[in-house]
Enzyme design. Sequence first.
Site, short mmCIF file in Angstrom:
data_model
loop_
_atom_site.label_atom_id
_atom_site.label_comp_id
_atom_site.label_asym_id
_atom_site.label_seq_id
_atom_site.Cartn_x
_atom_site.Cartn_y
_atom_site.Cartn_z
CG HIS A 149 35.21 45.16 33.05
ND1 HIS A 149 34.07 44.40 33.23
CD2 HIS A 149 35.83 45.15 34.24
CE1 HIS A 149 34.00 43.96 34.46
NE2 HIS A 149 35.06 44.41 35.12
CE LYS A 155 41.19 41.85 36.71
NZ LYS A 155 40.21 41.75 37.82
CG HIS A 198 41.65 50.21 35.29
ND1 HIS A 198 41.27 50.33 36.61
CD2 HIS A 198 41.50 48.90 34.96
CE1 HIS A 198 40.92 49.12 37.06
NE2 HIS A 198 41.05 48.24 36.07
CG ASP A 229 35.59 47.40 37.50
OD1 ASP A 229 35.18 46.31 37.94
OD2 ASP A 229 36.80 47.63 37.28
#
Length: 353
Positions: free
Chosen positions: A211, A215, A267, A295
């Site tokens: 997920h 990053k 998100h 999350d």
Amino acid sequence: MAKISSESQLSNVLVLMADMGREMIVADRCTVWLIDEANEELYTTVAHGVKMIRIPYGTGLVGHAIATGEAIVIEDAYDDPRHHAENDRKTGYVTKSVVTIPFRNHEGRTIGAYQAVNKMTEAGKFTSKDLELLSLAASYAGKSLESVMLHQEIVDTQREIISAMGEIGEIRSKEMANHVRRVAEYSYVLALRLGLSPREADLLRTASPMHDIGKVAIPDAVLNKPGKLTEEEYELIKSHTRVGHQLLKGSRRELLSAAAIVAGQHHEKWDGSGYPHGLSGADIHIYGRITAVADVFDALSAERVYKSAWPIERIEKLFEEERGRHFDPAVVDAFFAELPRLIEIRDSLADES
């Protein structure tokens, strides 16, 4: 036979093979043995009436059959020194008549064996006709099993890669790798509660560690900044959803396609105020809706460089407030229903201090 050739799950193929063998020659039990080359053992996960059995390679009637590539038919196992009687002592079962037939792959290499135990007729003996029938089944099923095993190996490799890549993303952000494991297990529990099939729940559990893979594109100075982010830095952080989706979206593999959905949508918010696309309601894939809850629960439960862990009462209050806003109401309801189990998972996979 048709069911075996159309099945892609190894465990299901083994069950179908065992059932077919038992019915075909009227045996009390039928076992499908495979070779564990790494541990030099033979094992079965499908043995009617008993749990997994493991024996040293080359031992027992099945070991002899696999080692020699020859079928074995005996009337009384206890009159044959090759019989591995230890398994009977452990289970309390009495083995009498036995037929054991190796099965081979497309290249002719032995990859396992059928073993039928105790003929369920008045004579109580396996016949040459039984041997012929089970040999035909072994020839066909062995080749089907090889294809499924190769498919399973590909799937397992994808799982390992996904898990490793997910941990890389978390390690860069100075969050312990157990975060992705916890999110995976939370997602699995929530998916089952919501009525997803075990197969689909397991797919989500496997894909969810990716997920935050996006990053990897965020500079360390921003990713690990202890203070408040600037507006520009926050926009950079938010871009990890687009990056993660972009990295994964091109694959035709089911696991990676699911991972792309999770990376791109975890998100998004139920009321449409999330990112990157402002999706709302059911337009957000169920994988994204489930992972969002998993999350956030883990993020709030864990101590991070920029905050302390929240007490469970405060977490519960937030989910109550955000039900129907940030989160899908149905997923929040599943969260509260499974909260004791989620807390167990959290504690069992706690990060080392």
